[in-house]
Structure formats: structure tokens, C-alpha cells
Scaffold this active site. Structure first.
Site, short mmCIF file in Angstrom:
data_model
loop_
_atom_site.label_atom_id
_atom_site.label_comp_id
_atom_site.label_asym_id
_atom_site.label_seq_id
_atom_site.Cartn_x
_atom_site.Cartn_y
_atom_site.Cartn_z
N ASN A 111 26.45 -11.05 -103.35
CA ASN A 111 27.73 -11.48 -102.79
C ASN A 111 28.85 -10.47 -103.05
O ASN A 111 29.59 -10.08 -102.13
CB ASN A 111 28.14 -12.84 -103.37
N THR A 139 19.36 -10.62 -104.24
CA THR A 139 19.81 -11.46 -105.35
C THR A 139 18.76 -12.51 -105.65
O THR A 139 18.25 -13.17 -104.74
CB THR A 139 21.16 -12.15 -105.07
N ILE A 140 18.47 -12.69 -106.93
CA ILE A 140 17.54 -13.75 -107.32
C ILE A 140 18.18 -15.12 -107.13
O ILE A 140 17.48 -16.13 -107.07
CB ILE A 140 17.04 -13.59 -108.77
N ASP A 141 19.51 -15.17 -107.04
CA ASP A 141 20.20 -16.45 -106.85
C ASP A 141 19.94 -17.04 -105.46
O ASP A 141 20.15 -18.23 -105.25
CB ASP A 141 21.70 -16.28 -107.04
N MET A 186 18.45 -18.52 -114.84
CA MET A 186 19.67 -17.93 -114.30
C MET A 186 20.08 -18.69 -113.04
O MET A 186 19.32 -19.49 -112.51
CB MET A 186 19.44 -16.45 -113.98
N GLY A 187 21.27 -18.39 -112.57
CA GLY A 187 21.79 -19.06 -111.37
C GLY A 187 23.22 -19.47 -111.60
O GLY A 187 23.50 -20.38 -112.37
N GLU A 243 21.71 -22.14 -116.06
CA GLU A 243 22.61 -21.71 -117.13
C GLU A 243 24.05 -22.10 -116.85
O GLU A 243 24.85 -22.24 -117.78
CB GLU A 243 22.52 -20.19 -117.31
N GLN A 297 12.97 -13.07 -116.12
CA GLN A 297 12.77 -13.83 -114.89
C GLN A 297 13.10 -13.04 -113.64
O GLN A 297 12.60 -13.34 -112.55
CB GLN A 297 13.56 -15.14 -114.92
#
Length: 401
Positions: A111, A139-141, A186-187, A243, A297
Site C-alpha cells: 500500500n 504484500t503478505i497482508d 502478522m497482519g 498481531e 511466516q
């Protein structure tokens, strides 16, 4: 915007690195190497922050053998950064791009990186400098809008799904030792990665039993009641929490563990899992512990998803092709197809509609109480993690009579 005859290309990587971000770099470089309109191929060493320091790498000087190897290497080979452009940086950025005759720019990131690319595109336009700039999603998000999913997510999701199953087996070996386990993912604001923990779940009693996603406010009593009920029925409980989980007042769980803010004013959080463990021990008097995979992760080479790797390469390659076609101030997107089998093609989204916008996990991917995923989420996410997870085998506990 019409295409130009020739110029130099520069590529940067930004934000949190992933297991497949280098595949995007390789896809871009290999596409650029075949173009007669791209002269120099440069890399920003540590993203826009490196560019501002004129820390620039000549990628044409790399040995050709490095590119097929780099596809399988996690982390950001060019180096990354979390740097927020200041108003005075834009003029210097354009001045540097002019000096190196850079006419094409690819910025690989999430982002905030999309916002950086958009600002540079606007600055070039205001300076009447012909620059073609695109954002490559990463992005892993998994929270970028307009793309079906984000490169980097499938591999991280695979890691979390497998790790949840493996960690559960440890709990099952001595369930009375620590019957409640909390796994923290994560996130920042989106629960896509937390939800992926359920991708190895095959029945209602399988782990994980509770998912706590940041889209839903944490309600202490509801949580404790659910934990106690599952513990009474199964003898153990596996919980996966983001998290950035917050209470109904917007306060992050375990705020005492907050480690400040990053350059984009995002909180650096640490403490949700520990908070839940202490809550369970204090209120339910049940032994509990937590696991925090951390960087593993998003950086595990052993969990790289083949589709994720191939799609990361694809968006890099198509980014160069779009630049050469005269596209600018846009982000490459992934477009899902299911016939004859799952695969993706690419599209484009305007950066002014992407920058600083987050796509949260939709309600239809979650059950009624928003603590577990639905079949719709399985249909969406399973193709992204590649080969089936390693199944767990269990002995039949037939006792001697």
C-alpha cells in the site's frame, strides 16, 4: 500516453520482504533484457531511500546465472526500506531520474509503496518529465484493492497453515501440559493471513478452533466463553490471532508491547498473543502458551508456493511490458480464471485508487460469529498455496484388553 523510443529502467523493492518478491524482480529484469528500447537496467539499493542517496546498482553487470537462482531466494535482493517521501524529496527524485536518463520505473511493494509510486508519477507530470512508472503488487497482508490477491500472500498463507497443523501436533502430544495455545500472525488491519491458518482444517474439531481477525473487535467475555466451551469438549484449544487485534474501543491488545510507529505512522505491535495467554490463565485458570513465527511466516524458502512464485514473476514481467506500451501511474493486478484450471492473467488499476486503500476480508468468507472461515474462503485461498499441505498421520489408540 504514447510510448517513447528508449531510456533506462530502474527497479526498487520496498516494505516488508516476502518469499517471492525476488521473482518479481527477475521477471522484470528478464523482460527488460529482451527489449531494444531499454538501455540501462538499474536497481535502487534499499528502495526510494537508496535512490535519494544515489545508491544505484547496475543490474546488467550481474552474471546471467544469478537470475534463475534468485527466483527461489526469499527476502529483497535489492534491499528494502520503509521510507515516507517528504515534499522536498520529490524534486530531488526527479532530478536524479533525469540525470540517469531513467524513463521507466517499477516499484515493487504494498500500500505505502503504491503511494510512493503515485507521488513520483505526479511529480514527473508536474515537471513535464516523460516518465513511465508502475507499481508491482507485493504484500503478505493481501490487502491491496483491485487485484484478486497479492504476490507474497500464497507462500505466507502456506507457511501459517502448515505451521498451525504442526504446532497443534505438539499440543496433542501432551494436551494437559499447555492445553490452550495461541499462535500470533502478522497482519496490520486485514485478517487474510490469520484466516489462512484454517486451510489445513478438515473438520469442526480440527485446529484451529478460534480465529481472531483485526476486522472484528475483540470481546473478552465472548472469547473466554468460547475457549472454555471448546476446552470442555476437546481438552485443548488452538487460537490464531492477528498481531493488530483490537478491542471494541480500538485499543490494540497487549498495548504494553507496542514498539512505536514506523515511517508511515503504522503501529509496531507485539503482545496480542501474550495478552490472550495471560487472560486465559487469569480468568479460566487453564495453562496456556503462545507461538510467534515472526519473520519466518513471510520469508520461509521451504514454504514457497509454486503459483505464488509464478505469479510474482508474471507481474514483474508484465510490468515491463506495460511500461513499454506507455502505461503509467498504475498498478499491475492479478485477474483470476478458473477454466480450464486455476490461473491468473494481469490487468491494471489506477494508482490514485490504490494508494493507501486496504481491502479487508469480506463477511461472506467468515462464519456467523466471525471466528472461523467459510467454504468460500477455502475456494478462494487453497489455489494460492499450491500443493496440498503435508497431512498428519495418527495412530489408532486401541488399548490392550
Amino acid at each position: 500516453m504514447s510510448s517513447i523510443h528508449s531510456g533506462n529502467l530502474i527497479i526498487g523493492q520496498s516494505g516488508g520482504a516476502t518469499a517471492v518478491i525476488n521473482a518479481s524482480l527477475v521477471g522484470a529484469v528478464e523482460a527488460a533484457l529482451t527489449s531494444q528500447r531499454i538501455n540501462g537496467i538499474y536497481g535502487m539499493h534499499h528502495g526510494i531511500e537508496g535512490l535519494l542517496k544515489e545508491d544505484i546498482i547496475d543490474l546488467r553487470q550481474q552474471p546471467s546465472s544469478i537470475w534463475p537462482q534468485l527466483v527461489h531466494t526469499p527476502s529483497a535482493a535489492l534491499g528494502s526500506c520503509r521510507y515516507k517521501l517528504q515534499p522536498h524529496d520529490l524534486e530531488r527524485t526527479i532530478e536524479i531520474l533525469k540525470r540517469y536518463d531513467i524513463r521507466y520505473l517499477l516499484y515493487i511493494g504494498g500500500n505505502d509503496s503504491a503511494d510512493t509510486a503515485h507521488q513520483i508519477a505526479q511529480a514527473a507530470r508536474q515537471a513535464n518529465y516523460e516518465l513511465y512508472i508502475l507499481s508491482i503488487p507485493k504484500t503478505i497482508d493481501n490487502d491491496l484493492p483491485f487485484t484478486d490477491h497479492c504476490p507474497g500472500y500464497g507462500s505466507a498463507a502456506r507457511f501459517i497453515a502448515q505451521a498451525t497443523q504442526d504446532s497443534t501436533l505438539n499440543t496433542l502430544s501432551i494436551p494437559w501440559h499447555y492445553p490452550v495455545k495461541v499462535i500470533e500472525t502478522m497482519g496490520r488491519d486485514a485478517g487474510w493471513l490469520t484466516a489462512s491458518a484454517a486451510l489445513g482444517k478438515r473438520s469442526e474439531t480440527d485446529a484451529p478452533h478460534i480465529l481472531l481477525l483485526p476486522e472484528q473487535p475483540f470481546r473478552e467475555q465472548t472469547f473466554l466463553t468460547q475457549v472454555e466451551d471448546i476446552y470442555r469438549r476437546l481438552g485443548y484449544v488452538i487460537i490464531v490471532v492477528a498481531e493488530a487485534m483490537r478491542d471494541d474501543k480500538g485499543q490494540a491488545l497487549g498495548t504494553a508491547g507496542q514498539a512505536g510507529l514506523d515511517a508511515f505512522q503504522h503501529p509496531l505491535l507485539s503482545g496480542a498473543a501474550q495478552y490472550l495467554v495471560e487472560l486465559v490463565k487469569r480468568e479460566l485458570k487453564i495453562r496456556a502458551r503462545f507461538d510467534k513465527p515472526g519473520d519466518l511466516q513471510r520469508m520461509s524458502s521451504t514454504s514457497i508456493s509454486k503459483p505464488d512464485q509464478e505469479e510474482a514473476y508474471l507481474v514483474g514481467k508484465m510490468g515491463v511490458q506495460a511500461l513499454l506500451a506507455g502505461e503509467s501511474d498504475k498498478m499491475i493486478t492479478l485477474v483470476r480464471h478458473t477454466e480450464p484450471d486455476y490461473h491468473c492473467t494481469t490487468g491494471l488499476a489506477d494508482l490514485d485508487t490504490v494508494a493507501n486503500v486496504q481491502r479487508l476480508i469480506p463477511d461472506h468468507y467468515l462464519n456467523a460469529d466471525k471466528t472461523m472461515v467459510t467454504q468460500a474462503f477455502y475456494n478462494y485461498a487453497l489455489p494460492l498455496i499450491g500443493a496440498p499441505l503435508i497431512p498428519a498421520s495418527k495412530l489408532e489408540m486401541t488399548r490392550i484388553q
